[in-house]
Scaffold this active site. Sequence first.
Site, PDB file in Angstrom:
ATOM      1  N   ASP A 103       0.821  -1.212   0.000  1.00  0.00           N
ATOM      2  CA  ASP A 103       0.000   0.000   0.000  1.00  0.00           C
ATOM      3  C   ASP A 103       0.854   1.260   0.000  1.00  0.00           C
ATOM      4  OD1 ASP A 103      -2.015   1.836   0.285  1.00  0.00           O
ATOM      5  OD2 ASP A 103      -2.364   1.424   2.406  1.00  0.00           O
ATOM      6  N   ASP A 300      -1.542   5.536  -5.333  1.00  0.00           N
ATOM      7  CA  ASP A 300      -1.870   4.609  -4.248  1.00  0.00           C
ATOM      8  C   ASP A 300      -2.164   3.194  -4.745  1.00  0.00           C
ATOM      9  OD1 ASP A 300      -2.739   3.383  -1.956  1.00  0.00           O
ATOM     10  OD2 ASP A 300      -4.521   4.617  -1.704  1.00  0.00           O
TER      11      ASP A 300
END
Length: 485
Positions: A103, A300
Amino acid sequence: MKLFALFLFFIVPALSYSAVVREAPPIHLPLARRTLQKRDLDYWANAADQVRAKYGFATVASNSNRKRQNTVGIPIVNQNGDSSYFASINVGTPPQSFDIILDTGSSDLWVTTVGCTTCDPSTPLFDPSKSSTFQVSPGQQGGTKIQYGSGGVEGQLSSETVNMGGFTVSNQGFLSVVTTSQGLLQGSVSGIMGLGFQTIAATRAVPFWQALVNANQLTSPLFSFYLTRENDPNQPPPLTAPGGVLTLGGTNSSLFSGNVEFINMPSGAEPSFWLQTLTTLKVVGTSIPISTSLSLAAIDTGTTLIGGPGDQVAAFWQAVPGHQTLSGAMTGYYSFPCSTTNLNVQLSFGGSSWSISDKDMNLGSSGVSGQCVGAVFDLGQASAAGGGPGNPNWVIGDTFLKNVYSVYRASPPSVGFAQLSTVAGGTGNRGSSSQSVSVPGTSNPTGTPGGQPSSGPGPISWATSRVRINIVAIVISLFAGYVLL
Ligand SMILES: *[C@@H]1O[C@H](CO)[C@@H](O)[C@H](O)[C@H]1NC(C)=O
């Protein structure tokens, strides 16, 4: 120049000391007659330091900060049709193996731990009692919380030996999690590894990748992602599939073509998220105006789709003939006719223009005949993320990142994109400059048009389980202190 300086400061003194001090045991310094080319700088630095240490001088290049630098390719798993991308890490001594989501939109590491009260019975749990290196961080007996767009976790701030792809960080700060919100984890996944900067870590711990950079273990202070595409609006998603490659410490040149175009992160605050400025957004040939005050975009890997400010997302879909606004649980989403074959979405961050495959824009039936859910949604309606000053206005997730090779570079802080190679499923054509747009007619590498209506995954499954928004929600309160400096 560097080599010359090294010679003066390390080698000349080393030679003279070995010559002057006679009682010393012989120290075999390699001299010119030997083949110098076969000895690298580490060898020379250490040779000089051995002499310094022997005679009580301070060492210059201790072994700890001159570790051999490296680059490693780590296999990624694609979960639930591009919803999440995870890899495997080892935690503890002896190592316990866990799958964790990769992440770039957060900076904490956490792993579900024995005693988890809310974990699914199938979620693998870390057992601290079986590790000799587990430590609870001092003064951290209470719980620490991390809040994401998709939910939150709570646990104990701890430290452990963590290894990924052969890289080891001892005393890696992490959260041993005993409470997770529903639906945050699926299948074999036990946690998240945040790949953002320390400034936004709720645990305040140095993120794993940054610890490797600080310890000078990486060939280059960066990491790179190739992410695969499995999403098919007409098929149920595979639970798992090969997900691509995370390269720590470098790039893998077989996965992209041409060069990597780096764009510096917006200047000002200390690095937090991997930020870029969204400068151009186009759909079906229409440019969507991006206001400067709403153009901050987080890159992201931990977010499935693309989220943005309400007005601009509305303008985006209004440009698509036949679009509809969704409501109820799908508030913030839009649908478009499944028969649309050329959305031709393009975006840029001030350099080249990058295309998104129509396949990635189509999430399957909206429940209304002939209408399919689109992958660009109103962030303000669907997540706690965004909104505050310094927070990203846009979250650019896997919907986009599957279409490029992406590189996250610590210094200078920047994000780079490159065209995927044909090996990695790309067309091999470079994105064109946003100044002179001449992108090929279709943005879809396989040439397959957007999906047809009917049997795709329903909207509810997208809203509740397939769409991951990992970007950390509460940012300002956590790192305002750093930012204001
Ligand atoms: C680079 O990627 C290719 C294709 O996936 C793979 O075969 C190769 O092992 C990778 N190289 C490294 C050093 O990871």
